[in-house]
Design an enzyme around this catalytic site. Structure first.
Site, PDB file in Angstrom:
ATOM      1  CG  ASP A 256      -2.082   0.890   1.045  1.00 24.64           C
ATOM      2  OD1 ASP A 256      -2.328   1.601   0.194  1.00 24.64           O
ATOM      3  OD2 ASP A 256      -2.629   1.159   2.090  1.00 24.64           O
TER       4      ASP A 256
ATOM      5  CD  GLU B 259      -0.382   5.636  -3.703  1.00 24.21           C
ATOM      6  OE1 GLU B 259      -1.212   4.676  -3.887  1.00 24.21           O
ATOM      7  OE2 GLU B 259       0.155   5.984  -2.706  1.00 24.21           O
TER       8      GLU B 259
ATOM      9  CG  ASP C  65      -7.785   4.205   1.081  1.00 20.80           C
ATOM     10  OD1 ASP C  65      -7.708   3.097   0.998  1.00 20.80           O
ATOM     11  OD2 ASP C  65      -6.969   4.855   1.587  1.00 20.80           O
TER      12      ASP C  65
END
Length: 911
Positions: free
Chosen positions: A777, A780, A854
């Site tokens: 997670d 990015e 999310d």
């Protein structure tokens, strides 16, 4: 959340893993009938406040926002981004007018693969993956070796390639030439006038020449590559490229020499093309004229036939594909040779091609020799309004934190203060009443007015050499380096692709249309952690793939892969209106840096096109069987007793699930590869208990590493020098994420990826077992106190390349390294890895599953899930899913029921 479909009656030995029961079918009819849905809802409610419950934190009440809406002040728009603002709507087109120089044309016979050439020079055929410089053999021949090579995109060649400079891979060019910018006033001249000194009155550095290369693949793919011509000074080294990190070079096979014919109706060019060829093997001028005439008619264009060069290629004597190059202005037309229809794709006809070559901010003495004939000169006759610095109003610096002590940051990028309060989101201006009325009527949305206003303005030089956004500044030491090109899909009004966006699967127009399918902002491709993202938007999200697919009754299926991992904006336009004669869809790609590297995919149908794309970026590896079932996840299960209780309830209800997930709170103080000794003191026993009942476990491992000298991962990474550096290259970058002050590993470098993979060895990752798999997670990468909740663009990797060059690759390379680690830990055994990632790029299909991030517990997010997942499918990501029940907010029984029903058909099914 996501649970595997498994009934206890099927618990028999199988799947070849130490007697563990095999997972049952993920399409079990009893599950699809939702017989136990109400009991499951009770189970979920008893252990969570929502599908993914947010664990109570000391400052939770002050941290968690009540209203769920993205803080737009944290994220840039095109108008707030220098390169997009300069080039959108053709605002800079007067600076660029490219001509293919006929005298520079060269045809290179033989299309051997770069991989084949490298293989001949390779010292060994083994795969080198040792940390540092060692060539540690982790795999020999056989099934596992083949699987690893396919997963990692490696073949038998030496993979120890530095991640800096131009790393070209694939078939060598069949055709090369030079492009010259013949515009009266160029971007280089504009820079000199805006930022130059007294030496800039007459400078040869204003000449702008580029190298064009055309590469033809045996499956019909045409690669158009435009790069800078190297010379002393700013362009002494090639721009950073990422071929070896992304492309599947083993399957990229060049077209055979005898299957390619190059011709031109231009006598001087035709003569040059015939040099070295046997007499009688070249077409005559009359024959060439006939071919060119046919193609220009199909493209509905006029002009002298001498202005074109045609490359016809295909198996044997069948000229299945034809690429026509227009000399001036430079453009490309891509045809299927077997029909009489229009071109599938046209590039560069709108005058929007641009390539900002690297140049000095001020002219050097060597380029300032006055009076030299033929050199590009600054001109006062060209109207360039650069603004008056005296008129710029100085803005007083304001402490937006009001003197409060900052103790941390939240995922939305807002500060957390020592007194327990948090920074409030800034207000964003709402549309005017006039614009709101336009929106309601479904017209224009102000874009047409903006277009007209831009046409009337002069060049924008703000932000070319330094750019600010909010409290952050980008030093931009190399100045403007943007590249862009317009692509047209004739006879098509159905374009798909450019994932990931919370919008429809079919791309909607962003420019040039007055219809209700209209966005004001272009599609943005820049991997970001967008907290509480909104729907029906072109805003950037977690991952992106610069692939556009056209579907047309006339031209069939065709695609364009814009291979550029830097920040990119894409405008979509239909002209004229859909359904009328001569309809065409246009895209305008604008990237901050890199090169023009365009792959044209001829199709003609989806199956053929995705075969072509797979040969470019790799194929989906077969996932482990258990990962196709239902996965149960929450932020966070409190302790081992909580895990056992949830597992026991699933068993008691005979409710199928296959995987139970642990979020970040399972770690020892958010140190990855560790376990909290108080709440998870016996992780191996816990995993074996789940494994004995046919289940698996997944733990989260993020890329940010807590800066704690007593933490073995950080201590070793620091000692080995594996972290991304600051903009000077002197210190390890320090950013803020879940652990607080964090460092970030440089996954663009092979020795770092190899070191990371080694951390998954059972002897190093204490408490891990074969039943444990991984969730990546925040990759990015997410940096809570960074610009747009990410890294500064002028940070450096270990090869001194700026973060702006490889930003969109970071998440994929992190997932790749993790997947490689799960293979290495089972050396000699055929155990498939499973890694879930939030961030991705082209080629991520090789490394594991992707989810849409999310989302919220709202019907609108259930509704958008299918279009978003189909959009990912268009980008060749098949193993994808959206969190069932939502992440933010609290679902109700009806929404959860319907979402579970829909989620059962997602390839990746997590609740």
């Amino acid at each position: 959340y996501k649970s595997k479909i498994q009934s206890n009656e099927e618990k028999t030995e199988g799947e070849g893993s130490e007697g563990r029961p095999p997972p049952s079918s993920s399409r079990d009819p009893s599950f699809l009938q939702m017989r136990s849905i109400n009991t499951l809802l009770f189970l979920l409610a008893s252990h969570a406040t929502s599908g993914l419950t947010i664990l109570a934190l000391p400052f939770a009440a002050s941290i968690l926002p009540l209203a769920m809406a993205v803080d737009r002040s944290k994220f840039r728009t095109c108008s707030q981004t220098s390169f997009c603002r300069r080039h959108r709507h053709g605002r800079s087109k007067r600076l660029y007018d490219y001509r293919l120089i006929g005298e520079s044309v060269e045809v290179h016979r033989g299309g051997a693969s770069a991989a084949a050439i490298a293989a001949e020079n390779a010292a060994a055929s083994s795969v080198g993956v040792g940390a540092g410089g060692g060539a540690e053999k982790i795999m020999s021949g056989g099934l596992l070796s083949k699987f690893s090579r396919k997963l990692m995109g490696r073949d038998s060649t030496n993979d120890d390639v530095p991640s800096g400079g131009d790393t070209f891979r694939g078939p060598t060019p069949i055709f090369t030439a030079k492009l010259a910018n013949v515009a009266p006033f160029t971007s280089s001249a504009l820079t000199a006038q805006a930022y130059g000194n007294e030496k800039c009155t007459n400078a040869n550095s204003f000449d702008e020449h580029l190298k064009l290369s055309v590469h033809l693949h045996e499956d019909g793919v045409a690669r158009i590559r435009i790069t800078e011509i190297l010379e002393e000074g700013m362009r002494a080294t090639p721009r950073w490229t990422s071929d070896e990190l992304v492309l599947n070079e083993k399957e990229m096979i060049g077209m055979k020499e005898e299957s390619v014919h190059v011709l031109s109706a231009n006598p001087s060019i035709q003569q040059k093309l015939g040099l070295g060829r046997e007499a009688g093997t070249m077409p005559t001028i009359a024959q060439a004229d006939k071919v060119v005439s046919s193609l220009t008619k199909r493209a509905n264009i006029d002009g002298p036939k001498e202005n074109y060069i045609v490359l016809s290629y295909g198996p044997a004597q069948k000229k299945q594909w034809q690429l026509m190059l227009q000399l001036e202005p430079f453009a490309v037309y891509f045809f299927r040779g077997e029909d009489d229809g229009p071109p599938m794709i046209v590039a560069g006809t709108g005058g929007l091609t641009h390539f900002e070559i690297r140049r000095s901010k001020e002219c050097s003495g060597s380029s300032a020799t006055a009076g030299v004939e033929g050199k590009r000169k600054l001109t006062e006759s060209f109207d360039v309004d650069l603004g008056d610095e005296d008129e710029v109003e100085e803005v007083e610096e304001v402490d937006r934190h009001g003197g409060k002590e900052i103790v941390g940051y939240w995922e939305d990028g807002l500060a957390i203060y020592a007194d327990g309060s948090r920074e409030e989101a800034r207000e964003v201006e709402t549309p005017s009443e006039e614009n709101a009325e336009d929106d309601e009527l479904g017209v224009d949305k102000g874009e047409g007015r903006e277009q007209r206003r831009l046409d009337e303005e002069d060049f924008d030089t703000d932000g070319m050499w330094e750019e600010k956004f909010g409290d952050h500044s980008d030093s931009k030491p190399f100045g403007p380096m943007s590249v862009g090109m317009e692509l047209t899909f004739p006879s098509s009004n159905h374009l798909f692709g450019l994932p990931e966006h919370a919008s429809s699967t079919q791309l909607k127009t962003t420019a040039g249309s007055d219809g209700h399918h209209y966005y004001k902002e272009p599609y943005r491709l820049y991997n970001l952690d967008v907290f509480e993202y909104e729907l029906d938007e072109t805003m950037a999200l977690y991952g992106h793939i610069p692939l556009v697919i056209s579907q047309s009754m006339t031209t069939g299926t065709a695609g364009a892969f814009w291979f550029n991992p830097t920040e990119t904006f894409v405008d979509i336009e239909e002209t004229p209106a859909a359904g009328t004669e001569g309809v065409a869809s246009k895209t305008h790609f604008m990237s901050e840096s890199g090169i023009v590297d365009l792959f044209l995919l001829p199709g003609p149908d989806p199956a053929a096109l995705y075969g072509q794309y797979a040969r470019l970026t790799g194929r989906l590896a077969l996932p482990p069987m258990f990962s196709l079932g239902y996965h149960q996840c929450r932020w966070n299960y409190r302790d081992e007793a909580d895990v056992y209780a949830v597992h026991a309830k699933f068993e008691e209800l005979d409710y199928p699930y296959d995987v139970l997930w642990l979020d970040i709170e399972h770690t020892d103080g958010k140190r990855y590869f560790t376990w909290d000794p108080k709440t998870f003191p016996h992780p191996e026993d816990m995993q074996k208990k789940l494994g004995g009942d046919g289940r698996r476990m997944v733990t989260i491992i993020d890329p940010h590493i807590k800066r704690d000298n007593n933490y073995y991962i950080h201590k070793e990474a620091t000692a080995l020098g594996l972290y991304i550096k600051d903009k000077k290259g002197d210190k390890d970058y320090d950013g803020w994420c879940w652990p607080g002050s964090s460092s970030y590993l440089d996954f663009t470098t092979e020795k770092v990826r190899d070191w990371w993979a080694d951390q998954f060895q059972y002897g190093k990752y204490k408490g891990s077992t074969p039943e444990l798999f991984t969730w990546n997670d925040m990759n990015e990468p997410s940096v809570f106190n960074g610009p747009e909740v990410s890294m500064q663009k002028d940070l450096l990797n270990l090869n001194k390349s700026e973060h702006r060059e490889w930003h969109n690759l970071y998440g994929m390379l992190f997932q790749r390294s993790t997947a490689e680690g799960l293979i290495k830990r089972n050396e000699g055994h055929n155990v498939r890895p499973f890694v879930l990632s939030r961030s991705f790029f082209a080629g991520s299909q090789r490394y594991g599953a992707i989810w849409t991030g999310d989302n919220e517990a709202k019907w609108s997010h259930l509704e958008i899930a299918a279009p978003m997942l189909l959009g990912l499918n268009v980008g060749a990501l098949s193993f994808v899913g959206a969190d069932v029940g939502g992440f933010f907010g609290n679902t109700d029984a009806e929404l959860m029921t319907r979402w579970m029903q829909a989620g059962a058909y997602q390839p990746f099914f997590r609740g």
